[in-house]
Design a protein around this motif. Structure first.
Motif, PDB file in Angstrom:
ATOM      1  N   UNK A   1       0.813  -1.230   0.000  1.00 51.73           N
ATOM      2  CA  UNK A   1       0.000   0.000   0.000  1.00 51.73           C
ATOM      3  C   UNK A   1       0.839   1.270   0.000  1.00 51.73           C
ATOM      4  N   UNK A   2       0.368   2.254  -0.759  1.00 53.34           N
ATOM      5  CA  UNK A   2       1.038   3.554  -0.742  1.00 53.34           C
ATOM      6  C   UNK A   2       0.372   4.485   0.281  1.00 53.34           C
ATOM      7  N   UNK A   3      -0.872   4.148   0.640  1.00 53.81           N
ATOM      8  CA  UNK A   3      -1.548   4.864   1.734  1.00 53.81           C
ATOM      9  C   UNK A   3      -2.008   3.795   2.728  1.00 53.81           C
ATOM     10  N   UNK A   4      -1.775   4.055   4.003  1.00 52.91           N
ATOM     11  CA  UNK A   4      -2.252   3.109   5.030  1.00 52.91           C
ATOM     12  C   UNK A   4      -3.083   3.884   6.047  1.00 52.91           C
ATOM     13  N   UNK A   5      -4.266   3.339   6.357  1.00 53.62           N
ATOM     14  CA  UNK A   5      -5.073   3.899   7.437  1.00 53.62           C
ATOM     15  C   UNK A   5      -5.006   2.901   8.595  1.00 53.62           C
ATOM     16  N   UNK A   6      -4.533   3.379   9.740  1.00 53.44           N
ATOM     17  CA  UNK A   6      -4.381   2.499  10.897  1.00 53.44           C
ATOM     18  C   UNK A   6      -5.294   2.955  12.027  1.00 53.44           C
ATOM     19  N   UNK A   7      -5.922   1.971  12.642  1.00 48.92           N
ATOM     20  CA  UNK A   7      -6.783   2.279  13.779  1.00 48.92           C
ATOM     21  C   UNK A   7      -6.147   1.824  15.078  1.00 48.92           C
ATOM     22  N   UNK A   8      -6.296   2.640  16.109  1.00 54.23           N
ATOM     23  CA  UNK A   8      -5.827   2.274  17.446  1.00 54.23           C
ATOM     24  C   UNK A   8      -7.003   2.075  18.381  1.00 54.23           C
ATOM     25  N   UNK A   9      -6.677   1.870  19.650  1.00 50.91           N
ATOM     26  CA  UNK A   9      -7.715   1.607  20.654  1.00 50.91           C
ATOM     27  C   UNK A   9      -8.747   2.735  20.708  1.00 50.91           C
ATOM     28  N   UNK A  10      -8.304   3.937  20.324  1.00 48.24           N
ATOM     29  CA  UNK A  10      -9.190   5.109  20.358  1.00 48.24           C
ATOM     30  C   UNK A  10     -10.392   5.016  19.434  1.00 48.24           C
TER      31      UNK A  10
END
Ligand code: FAD
Length: 315
Positions: free
Chosen positions: A198-207
Protein backbone atom coordinates in the motif's frame (compact mmCIF):
# COMPACT_ATOMS: atom_id res chain seq x y z
CA UNK A 1 27.41 -8.07 -9.19
CA UNK A 2 24.67 -7.59 -6.62
CA UNK A 3 22.15 -10.33 -7.23
CA UNK A 4 18.54 -9.70 -6.14
CA UNK A 5 16.05 -12.54 -6.33
CA UNK A 6 12.77 -10.94 -7.42
CA UNK A 7 9.62 -11.43 -5.41
CA UNK A 8 6.43 -11.33 -7.45
CA UNK A 9 2.81 -12.38 -7.24
CA UNK A 10 0.04 -12.76 -9.83
CA UNK A 11 2.21 -11.34 -12.61
CA UNK A 12 3.21 -8.24 -10.63
CA UNK A 13 6.62 -7.43 -9.23
CA UNK A 14 6.32 -7.00 -5.45
CA UNK A 15 7.23 -3.72 -3.82
CA UNK A 16 9.82 -5.65 -1.79
CA UNK A 17 11.88 -6.13 -4.97
CA UNK A 18 12.08 -2.37 -5.59
CA UNK A 19 12.96 -1.97 -1.90
CA UNK A 20 15.87 -4.41 -2.31
CA UNK A 21 17.07 -2.49 -5.36
CA UNK A 22 17.05 0.68 -3.26
CA UNK A 23 18.88 -1.10 -0.42
CA UNK A 24 21.53 -2.27 -2.91
CA UNK A 25 21.98 1.17 -4.47
CA UNK A 26 22.08 3.01 -1.14
CA UNK A 27 24.65 0.57 0.30
CA UNK A 28 27.46 1.84 -1.90
CA UNK A 29 28.49 -1.63 -3.10
CA UNK A 30 30.11 -1.91 -6.48
CA UNK A 31 28.79 -3.95 -9.40
CA UNK A 32 25.61 -3.93 -11.46
CA UNK A 33 22.32 -4.30 -9.60
CA UNK A 34 21.01 -7.49 -11.16
CA UNK A 35 17.49 -8.83 -10.64
CA UNK A 36 16.85 -12.54 -11.20
CA UNK A 37 13.24 -13.39 -12.05
CA UNK A 38 12.27 -17.01 -11.45
CA UNK A 39 8.85 -18.26 -12.48
CA UNK A 40 6.57 -19.33 -15.28
CA UNK A 41 4.99 -16.74 -17.58
CA UNK A 42 7.01 -13.95 -15.99
CA UNK A 43 7.52 -11.74 -19.03
CA UNK A 44 5.64 -8.82 -17.54
CA UNK A 45 7.42 -9.18 -14.17
CA UNK A 46 10.79 -9.06 -15.97
CA UNK A 47 9.68 -5.94 -17.87
CA UNK A 48 8.75 -4.27 -14.58
CA UNK A 49 12.11 -5.22 -13.03
CA UNK A 50 13.90 -3.73 -16.03
CA UNK A 51 12.60 -0.29 -15.01
CA UNK A 52 14.66 -0.37 -11.77
CA UNK A 53 17.63 -2.68 -12.25
CA UNK A 54 20.89 -2.43 -14.22
CA UNK A 55 20.23 -5.86 -15.74
CA UNK A 56 17.57 -8.55 -15.48
CA UNK A 57 18.14 -12.30 -15.66
CA UNK A 58 15.09 -14.40 -16.45
CA UNK A 59 14.40 -18.09 -15.94
CA UNK A 60 10.90 -18.59 -17.34
CA UNK A 61 10.06 -22.29 -17.07
CA UNK A 62 6.97 -24.32 -16.23
CA UNK A 63 8.86 -26.08 -13.38
CA UNK A 64 9.21 -22.69 -11.73
CA UNK A 65 5.46 -22.04 -11.62
CA UNK A 66 5.40 -22.84 -7.91
CA UNK A 67 7.88 -21.67 -5.30
CA UNK A 68 10.01 -24.42 -3.80
CA UNK A 69 12.83 -23.81 -1.32
CA UNK A 70 14.95 -26.56 -2.90
CA UNK A 71 14.56 -25.20 -6.42
CA UNK A 72 14.95 -21.51 -5.49
CA UNK A 73 18.09 -22.38 -3.49
CA UNK A 74 19.62 -24.19 -6.46
CA UNK A 75 18.73 -21.39 -8.88
CA UNK A 76 20.01 -18.54 -6.70
CA UNK A 77 23.25 -20.37 -5.86
CA UNK A 78 23.98 -21.27 -9.49
CA UNK A 79 23.48 -17.72 -10.76
CA UNK A 80 25.45 -16.28 -7.84
CA UNK A 81 28.35 -18.60 -8.64
CA UNK A 82 28.23 -17.99 -12.39
CA UNK A 83 28.06 -14.21 -11.94
CA UNK A 84 30.51 -14.16 -9.01
CA UNK A 85 27.99 -12.15 -7.03
CA UNK A 86 29.44 -10.26 -4.10
CA UNK A 87 25.99 -9.99 -2.52
CA UNK A 88 22.86 -12.10 -2.90
CA UNK A 89 19.76 -10.25 -1.69
CA UNK A 90 16.57 -12.10 -0.87
CA UNK A 91 13.28 -10.68 0.46
CA UNK A 92 12.60 -11.14 4.15
CA UNK A 93 9.27 -12.77 3.36
CA UNK A 94 8.36 -16.14 4.79
CA UNK A 95 9.67 -17.97 1.73
CA UNK A 96 12.75 -15.76 1.49
CA UNK A 97 13.71 -16.48 5.06
CA UNK A 98 13.16 -20.15 4.32
CA UNK A 99 15.60 -20.51 1.43
CA UNK A 100 18.14 -17.72 2.07
CA UNK A 101 20.08 -19.66 4.75
CA UNK A 102 20.22 -22.63 2.35
CA UNK A 103 21.71 -20.42 -0.34
CA UNK A 104 24.30 -19.22 2.18
CA UNK A 105 25.24 -22.80 3.04
CA UNK A 106 25.43 -23.72 -0.66
CA UNK A 107 27.76 -20.76 -1.32
CA UNK A 108 29.69 -21.17 1.93
CA UNK A 109 28.77 -17.53 2.57
CA UNK A 110 27.91 -15.55 5.72
CA UNK A 111 24.23 -14.75 6.16
CA UNK A 112 22.94 -11.34 7.26
CA UNK A 113 19.34 -11.66 8.34
CA UNK A 114 16.48 -9.14 8.19
CA UNK A 115 18.56 -6.08 7.24
CA UNK A 116 17.02 -2.68 7.97
CA UNK A 117 20.18 -0.83 6.82
CA UNK A 118 23.09 -1.92 4.62
CA UNK A 119 26.45 -0.28 4.07
CA UNK A 120 29.55 -1.32 2.15
CA UNK A 121 32.57 -0.88 4.44
CA UNK A 122 36.26 -1.63 4.08
CA UNK A 123 36.50 -5.33 3.36
CA UNK A 124 32.88 -6.20 3.82
CA UNK A 125 29.22 -5.44 4.17
CA UNK A 126 27.65 -4.03 7.29
CA UNK A 127 24.00 -4.52 8.15
CA UNK A 128 21.67 -3.52 10.94
CA UNK A 129 18.82 -5.60 12.25
CA UNK A 130 16.44 -5.50 15.17
CA UNK A 131 16.76 -8.06 17.88
CA UNK A 132 15.06 -8.76 21.23
CA UNK A 133 11.65 -7.63 19.91
CA UNK A 134 13.33 -4.56 18.41
CA UNK A 135 14.56 -3.28 21.77
CA UNK A 136 18.09 -3.67 20.40
CA UNK A 137 19.41 -2.61 17.01
CA UNK A 138 22.38 -4.78 16.20
CA UNK A 139 25.12 -4.01 13.67
CA UNK A 140 26.80 -6.95 11.98
CA UNK A 141 29.66 -7.05 9.54
CA UNK A 142 30.30 -9.82 7.04
CA UNK A 143 33.66 -10.11 5.33
CA UNK A 144 33.68 -12.70 2.55
CA UNK A 145 33.73 -12.80 -1.25
CA UNK A 146 29.97 -13.48 -1.26
CA UNK A 147 27.42 -12.46 1.38
CA UNK A 148 23.76 -13.53 1.52
CA UNK A 149 21.29 -10.98 2.95
CA UNK A 150 17.58 -10.98 3.63
CA UNK A 151 16.01 -7.52 3.60
CA UNK A 152 13.19 -6.66 5.99
CA UNK A 153 10.08 -5.70 3.99
CA UNK A 154 9.17 -2.04 4.42
CA UNK A 155 12.56 -1.03 5.85
CA UNK A 156 13.65 0.73 2.64
CA UNK A 157 11.82 3.08 0.29
CA UNK A 158 11.20 1.37 -3.08
CA UNK A 159 13.72 2.44 -5.74
CA UNK A 160 12.49 4.93 -8.30
CA UNK A 161 12.50 3.84 -11.95
CA UNK A 162 15.82 4.68 -13.60
CA UNK A 163 14.13 6.11 -16.69
CA UNK A 164 15.89 3.48 -18.78
CA UNK A 165 15.00 -0.09 -19.62
CA UNK A 166 17.63 -2.59 -18.51
CA UNK A 167 18.76 -5.45 -20.76
CA UNK A 168 17.12 -8.82 -20.12
CA UNK A 169 18.96 -12.14 -20.47
CA UNK A 170 17.55 -15.67 -20.40
CA UNK A 171 19.50 -17.95 -18.10
CA UNK A 172 19.97 -21.71 -18.16
CA UNK A 173 19.60 -23.53 -14.86
CA UNK A 174 20.02 -27.09 -13.66
CA UNK A 175 17.09 -27.56 -11.36
CA UNK A 176 16.48 -30.42 -8.93
CA UNK A 177 13.18 -32.28 -8.74
CA UNK A 178 11.58 -30.80 -5.59
CA UNK A 179 10.89 -33.38 -2.91
CA UNK A 180 8.29 -31.21 -1.24
CA UNK A 181 5.33 -29.62 -2.95
CA UNK A 182 2.39 -27.50 -1.86
CA UNK A 183 -0.59 -29.70 -2.62
CA UNK A 184 -3.35 -27.33 -1.50
CA UNK A 185 -3.85 -23.67 -0.84
CA UNK A 186 -6.77 -21.88 0.72
CA UNK A 187 -6.12 -18.22 0.23
CA UNK A 188 -8.14 -15.48 1.88
CA UNK A 189 -9.12 -13.01 -0.83
CA UNK A 190 -8.28 -9.45 0.06
CA UNK A 191 -10.52 -6.81 -1.44
CA UNK A 192 -8.05 -4.09 -0.66
CA UNK A 193 -4.35 -3.54 -1.15
CA UNK A 194 -2.09 -5.42 1.27
CA UNK A 195 -0.11 -3.56 3.93
CA UNK A 196 3.24 -4.31 2.29
CA UNK A 197 2.11 -2.97 -1.11
CA UNK A 198 0.00 0.00 0.00
CA UNK A 199 1.04 3.55 -0.74
CA UNK A 200 -1.55 4.86 1.73
CA UNK A 201 -2.25 3.11 5.03
CA UNK A 202 -5.07 3.90 7.44
CA UNK A 203 -4.38 2.50 10.90
CA UNK A 204 -6.78 2.28 13.78
CA UNK A 205 -5.83 2.27 17.45
CA UNK A 206 -7.71 1.61 20.65
CA UNK A 207 -9.19 5.11 20.36
CA UNK A 208 -11.58 3.96 17.63
CA UNK A 209 -13.50 2.24 20.43
CA UNK A 210 -14.64 -1.15 19.12
CA UNK A 211 -14.33 -3.74 16.35
CA UNK A 212 -17.54 -2.39 14.77
CA UNK A 213 -16.25 1.17 14.84
CA UNK A 214 -12.98 -0.07 13.33
CA UNK A 215 -14.91 -1.43 10.35
CA UNK A 216 -16.94 1.73 9.91
CA UNK A 217 -14.19 4.29 10.46
CA UNK A 218 -10.85 2.68 9.58
CA UNK A 219 -11.99 0.36 6.80
CA UNK A 220 -14.43 3.01 5.61
CA UNK A 221 -11.70 5.62 5.19
CA UNK A 222 -9.26 3.06 3.74
CA UNK A 223 -11.79 2.03 1.09
CA UNK A 224 -12.61 5.63 0.24
CA UNK A 225 -8.88 6.30 -0.30
CA UNK A 226 -7.94 2.95 -1.88
CA UNK A 227 -5.62 2.38 1.10
CA UNK A 228 -4.40 -0.60 3.12
CA UNK A 229 -5.55 -1.20 6.70
CA UNK A 230 -3.26 -1.35 9.73
CA UNK A 231 -3.83 -1.80 13.45
CA UNK A 232 -1.97 -1.24 16.69
CA UNK A 233 -1.10 -4.09 18.98
CA UNK A 234 -3.75 -2.94 21.47
CA UNK A 235 -6.36 -3.47 18.76
CA UNK A 236 -4.95 -6.86 17.77
CA UNK A 237 -4.71 -7.98 21.41
CA UNK A 238 -8.35 -6.95 21.90
CA UNK A 239 -9.26 -9.33 19.06
CA UNK A 240 -10.72 -6.55 16.89
CA UNK A 241 -8.29 -7.22 14.02
CA UNK A 242 -6.00 -10.05 12.85
CA UNK A 243 -2.30 -10.04 13.69
CA UNK A 244 -1.45 -9.72 9.98
CA UNK A 245 -2.54 -6.07 10.18
CA UNK A 246 -0.35 -5.16 13.18
CA UNK A 247 2.15 -2.41 12.53
CA UNK A 248 5.13 -1.96 14.82
CA UNK A 249 8.03 -3.66 16.49
CA UNK A 250 6.31 -7.01 16.76
CA UNK A 251 4.24 -6.51 13.63
CA UNK A 252 4.98 -5.23 10.15
CA UNK A 253 7.35 -2.41 9.20
CA UNK A 254 5.79 -0.09 6.64
CA UNK A 255 6.93 3.00 4.80
CA UNK A 256 3.99 4.25 2.72
CA UNK A 257 3.61 7.66 1.10
CA UNK A 258 0.92 8.52 3.64
CA UNK A 259 0.17 6.93 7.02
CA UNK A 260 -3.09 7.98 8.65
CA UNK A 261 -3.33 7.09 12.34
CA UNK A 262 -6.80 7.17 13.93
CA UNK A 263 -6.98 6.99 17.72
CA UNK A 264 -3.37 5.81 17.97
CA UNK A 265 -1.32 7.10 20.92
CA UNK A 266 2.08 6.69 19.21
CA UNK A 267 3.91 4.33 21.56
CA UNK A 268 7.58 3.80 20.62
CA UNK A 269 6.85 0.21 19.69
CA UNK A 270 4.29 1.43 17.16
CA UNK A 271 6.45 4.27 15.85
CA UNK A 272 9.33 1.92 15.09
CA UNK A 273 7.15 0.21 12.48
CA UNK A 274 5.85 3.30 10.66
CA UNK A 275 8.06 6.25 11.63
CA UNK A 276 9.74 6.37 8.22
CA UNK A 277 6.46 6.94 6.35
CA UNK A 278 6.69 9.93 4.04
CA UNK A 279 3.70 11.81 5.50
CA UNK A 280 2.09 10.98 8.82
CA UNK A 281 -1.40 12.22 9.60
CA UNK A 282 -2.81 11.76 13.10
CA UNK A 283 -6.27 12.21 14.54
CA UNK A 284 -6.39 11.96 18.32
CA UNK A 285 -8.52 13.70 20.94
CA UNK A 286 -5.52 14.13 23.25
CA UNK A 287 -3.37 17.07 22.08
CA UNK A 288 -0.43 15.67 24.10
CA UNK A 289 -0.50 12.22 22.45
CA UNK A 290 3.07 11.29 21.36
CA UNK A 291 1.89 10.56 17.80
CA UNK A 292 1.69 14.34 17.23
CA UNK A 293 5.48 14.57 17.73
CA UNK A 294 6.05 12.61 14.52
CA UNK A 295 2.94 13.73 12.59
CA UNK A 296 3.24 16.08 9.62
CA UNK A 297 -0.47 16.89 9.90
CA UNK A 298 -2.53 16.51 13.05
CA UNK A 299 -6.15 16.97 14.01
CA UNK A 300 -7.04 17.16 17.70
CA UNK A 301 -10.53 15.77 17.90
CA UNK A 302 -12.84 12.82 18.14
CA UNK A 303 -12.47 10.17 15.41
CA UNK A 304 -16.23 9.58 15.58
CA UNK A 305 -16.84 13.11 14.33
CA UNK A 306 -13.87 13.71 12.05
CA UNK A 307 -13.51 10.42 10.20
CA UNK A 308 -17.11 10.23 8.83
CA UNK A 309 -16.63 13.77 7.49
CA UNK A 310 -13.32 12.70 5.86
CA UNK A 311 -14.97 9.63 4.32
CA UNK A 312 -17.73 11.85 2.96
CA UNK A 313 -15.20 14.32 1.54
CA UNK A 314 -13.07 11.56 -0.05
CA UNK A 315 -15.94 10.06 -2.05
P1 FAD B 1 -3.52 3.52 23.40
O1 FAD B 1 -2.11 3.71 23.80
O2 FAD B 1 -4.50 3.11 24.41
O3 FAD B 1 -3.97 4.85 22.66
C1 FAD B 1 -5.27 5.13 22.26
C2 FAD B 1 -5.27 6.59 21.81
O4 FAD B 1 -6.55 6.90 21.29
C3 FAD B 1 -5.00 7.60 22.92
O5 FAD B 1 -3.93 8.44 22.54
C4 FAD B 1 -6.30 8.38 23.05
O6 FAD B 1 -6.08 9.75 23.34
C5 FAD B 1 -6.91 8.21 21.69
N1 FAD B 1 -8.36 8.27 21.67
C6 FAD B 1 -9.25 7.67 22.52
N2 FAD B 1 -10.52 7.91 22.14
C7 FAD B 1 -10.44 8.68 21.01
C8 FAD B 1 -11.40 9.26 20.15
N3 FAD B 1 -12.72 9.05 20.35
N4 FAD B 1 -10.97 10.02 19.12
C9 FAD B 1 -9.65 10.24 18.91
N5 FAD B 1 -8.69 9.70 19.70
C10 FAD B 1 -9.08 8.93 20.73
N6 FAD B 1 2.21 -1.70 19.69
C11 FAD B 1 1.99 -1.65 18.35
O7 FAD B 1 1.13 -0.90 17.87
N7 FAD B 1 2.71 -2.47 17.51
C12 FAD B 1 3.65 -3.31 17.93
O8 FAD B 1 4.23 -4.03 17.11
C13 FAD B 1 3.93 -3.36 19.33
N8 FAD B 1 4.89 -4.18 19.82
C14 FAD B 1 5.17 -4.14 21.15
C15 FAD B 1 6.24 -4.91 21.66
C16 FAD B 1 6.56 -4.87 23.00
C17 FAD B 1 7.72 -5.67 23.50
C18 FAD B 1 5.78 -4.07 23.88
C19 FAD B 1 6.11 -4.02 25.35
C20 FAD B 1 4.71 -3.33 23.42
C21 FAD B 1 4.39 -3.36 22.06
N9 FAD B 1 3.32 -2.61 21.53
C22 FAD B 1 3.14 -2.54 20.19
C23 FAD B 1 2.34 -1.95 22.41
C24 FAD B 1 2.56 -0.45 22.59
O9 FAD B 1 3.45 -0.23 23.68
C25 FAD B 1 1.23 0.27 22.89
O10 FAD B 1 0.63 -0.33 24.02
C26 FAD B 1 0.23 0.24 21.74
O11 FAD B 1 0.85 0.64 20.55
C27 FAD B 1 -0.92 1.19 22.07
O12 FAD B 1 -1.90 1.05 21.09
P2 FAD B 1 -2.95 2.22 20.84
O13 FAD B 1 -2.24 3.46 20.41
O14 FAD B 1 -4.00 1.66 19.95
O15 FAD B 1 -3.66 2.39 22.25
Amino acid sequence: MILIIAEHKDGQLSKSTAEMVQAARASGQSGPVTVLVLGSGVNEVANQAAQFADQVLVADRPELAQYSAEVWTAAAAQIAQQGQANTVMIGGSRSGREYAPRVAVRLDAPYLEDAIALQAVDGGLQSQRYSYLARVTETQQASAPTVVVTVKPGAFQPAAATGQTAEQYDVELELPQPRLQVTGKNEEKLDRVSLSEADIIVTGGRGVGSAENFSTLVEGLADALGAGVGATRAVVDAGWRPYGEQVGQTGKTVQPGAYIALGVSGAVQHLSGMGKSKYIVAINKDADAPIFKVADYGIVGDVNEIVPALIQASR
